[in-house]
Design a protein around this motif. Structure first.
Motif, PDB file in Angstrom:
ATOM      1  N   TYR A  94      30.904  39.116  38.708  1.00 15.54           N
ATOM      2  CA  TYR A  94      30.484  39.854  37.508  1.00 15.54           C
ATOM      3  C   TYR A  94      29.300  39.163  36.801  1.00 15.54           C
ATOM      4  O   TYR A  94      28.345  39.811  36.388  1.00 15.54           O
ATOM      5  CB  TYR A  94      31.628  40.012  36.498  1.00 15.54           C
ATOM      6  N   TYR A 103      36.741  37.433  38.168  1.00 18.81           N
ATOM      7  CA  TYR A 103      36.177  37.373  39.519  1.00 18.81           C
ATOM      8  C   TYR A 103      34.707  36.957  39.424  1.00 18.81           C
ATOM      9  O   TYR A 103      34.011  37.306  38.476  1.00 18.81           O
ATOM     10  CB  TYR A 103      36.332  38.745  40.182  1.00 18.81           C
ATOM     11  N   ALA A 120      33.000  46.893  47.284  1.00 21.11           N
ATOM     12  CA  ALA A 120      33.075  46.969  45.821  1.00 21.11           C
ATOM     13  C   ALA A 120      32.032  46.054  45.188  1.00 21.11           C
ATOM     14  O   ALA A 120      31.535  46.327  44.092  1.00 21.11           O
ATOM     15  CB  ALA A 120      34.469  46.589  45.355  1.00 21.11           C
ATOM     16  N   LYS A 175      33.270  45.771  54.657  1.00 22.09           N
ATOM     17  CA  LYS A 175      32.449  45.906  53.456  1.00 22.09           C
ATOM     18  C   LYS A 175      32.122  47.378  53.178  1.00 22.09           C
ATOM     19  O   LYS A 175      30.974  47.808  53.241  1.00 22.09           O
ATOM     20  CB  LYS A 175      31.165  45.077  53.582  1.00 22.09           C
ATOM     21  N   SER A 220      37.569  49.543  46.934  1.00 17.86           N
ATOM     22  CA  SER A 220      37.247  48.902  48.219  1.00 17.86           C
ATOM     23  C   SER A 220      38.211  49.361  49.306  1.00 17.86           C
ATOM     24  O   SER A 220      39.416  49.116  49.208  1.00 17.86           O
ATOM     25  CB  SER A 220      37.352  47.387  48.051  1.00 17.86           C
ATOM     26  N   TYR A 226      42.270  46.415  43.957  1.00 17.03           N
ATOM     27  CA  TYR A 226      43.689  46.264  44.353  1.00 17.03           C
ATOM     28  C   TYR A 226      44.520  47.466  43.903  1.00 17.03           C
ATOM     29  O   TYR A 226      45.724  47.343  43.661  1.00 17.03           O
ATOM     30  CB  TYR A 226      44.257  44.945  43.792  1.00 17.03           C
TER      31      TYR A 226
END
Ligand code: PMP
Ligand code: GLN
Length: 383
Positions: A121, A118, A93, A237, A226, A198
């Motif tokens: 960004y 997070y 992601a 990943k 993700s 999530y």
């Protein structure tokens, strides 16, 4: 050499994981599962590796994975993206978020970040010449104060990063949040970069509403996901981006020069694994048990908290117990109690310290119980 990111050092997740390892502490800091993936998934990787699926896959990802991901999206979010023109497989992601920002942010553009946020960004905005505009989430429950977002709009507003279920707070967006955002960007050229890593981890019957599930928002949104988070394989990943054709065209121009493609055998393995929907539909129950166990133990400590609604994180407040800075407490807990966590001030642009800590409960039951047992000695540090 003059740094392009002078204020950025090594991420707190790496710093705290290293400290946990140096101190022999239980690591509830960096967010990654402490248990293995389903052996069926691992066997599929072996199968496809041995079958010789080891050369470059198509730039946008193998069609089989894009198709099954589109079907999953229809099943869980009620719309069917076009696998050819709207779905791209990427290397996590993190790549999706960066490529989406590169696709839309131009020099001088303003981009909203709802904080705490997070950490990837901000660099994705600044490295593309944009300016992050921080809008605080509500302190009590981390919901969005839509009036503050509205008040911050200017002619230069170009995009907004959103994240639900939210890291670090676990807040899950409601239908009304989606409607508010749609209302806000209606008639404006503002793109949405939606971090939904999530998506399958929600609790108490709450359902994740992808921004793609909202017909109007879908036209402006890069939905970033993700597989690492969903299937307990963060080290692979591998992630995806779903966006309308015109936006996907621009997104792929960036993707093809960032990484070009994503690891081949994992794509084949995931495509076959996703054929059985129960493999992702069972995840909320799996994590709910862990969250419940963790919060029931936390309630025997002096921390105050609201149960997390999603993600694999739980926040706790300690402001009523001590005046210590969150970072200091996190470090002392790691060294003295041998339990590592993340100080939440790192999620704020100005490192605002509300005396909140974040724990990752994606761990085996025995490890969580041991950590909770150690946390009962908290007063030893606070005294
Ligand atoms: N966004 C959030 C909110 C995350 O917590 C993470 C996990 N590290 C990521 C993005 C990155 O996901 P990935 O590992 O697939 O790049
Ligand atoms: N997303 C994970 C977290 O919030 C960490 C990923 C990373 O280390 N960059 O803890």
């Amino acid at each position: 050499m003059e740094s392009k990111l002078p204020h950025i050092g090594t991420t707190i997740f790496t710093v705290m994981s290293k400290l946990a390892s140096d101190e022999g502490a239980i690591n509830l800091s960096q967010g990654f599962p402490g248990f293995g993936a389903d052996p069926n998934l691992l066997e599929l990787v072996g199968k496809y590796t041995m079958k010789g699926f080891n050369q470059y896959p198509p730039m946008a990802g193998i069609l089989g994975l894009r198709q099954i991901l589109a079907e999953k999206t229809q099943l869980t979010q009620g719309y069917l993206p076009d696998p050819e023109r709207e779905v791209t497989i990427v290397s996590g992601a993190t790549e999706a978020l960066f490529a989406a920002a590169s696709a839309v942010v131009r020099r001088g553009d303003e981009v909203f970040v709802l904080e705490p946020a997070y950490d990837s960004y901000e660099p994705a905005i600044t490295l593309n010449g944009g300016k992050p505009v921080y809008v605080p989430l509500e302190e009590k429950d981390f919901s969005v104060n839509w009036q503050s977002v509205r008040d911050a709009i200017t002619e230069k507003t170009r995009a907004i990063f959103v994240n639900s279920p939210h890291n670090p707070s676990g807040y899950v967006w409601t239908k009304s949040d989606l409607d508010e955002l749609a209302d806000l960007i209606r008639g404006r050229e503002i793109f949405v970069i939606s971090d939904e890593v999530y998506e399958h981890i929600t609790f108490d019957g709450k359902k994740h509403l992808s921004l793609g599930s909202h017909k109007e928002l879908r036209e402006k949104t890069f939905v970033c996901g993700s597989f690492g988070k969903t299937f307990h394989v963060t080290g692979w990943k591998i992630g995806y981006c779903i966006a309308p054709p015109e936006m996907t065209t621009e997104f792929r121009k960036i993707h093809q020069y960032l990484t070009f493609t994503t690891v081949t055998p994992m794509q084949y393995a995931l495509a076959e694994y996703l054929e059985k929907p129960e493999r992702y539909l069972s995840i909320p129950d799996f994590y709910q048990k862990k969250r419940d166990l963790f919060i029931s133990g936390l309630s025997q400590t002096d921390f105050q908290f609201r149960p997390s609604s999603g993600s694999f994180f739980q926040l706790v407040n300690f402001g009523h117990l001590s005046k210590m800075a969150d970072r200091e407490l996190a470090e002392r807990m790691t060294k003295e109690l041998k339990v590592a966590c993340i100080p939440v001030s790192v999620f704020y642009s100005d490192k605002k310290d509300n005396q909140v800590l974040r724990f990752c409960f994606a761990k085996e039951e025995a490890e969580l119980l041991e950590a909770l047992d150690r946390l009962r000695d908290l007063n030893r540090i606070l005294a």
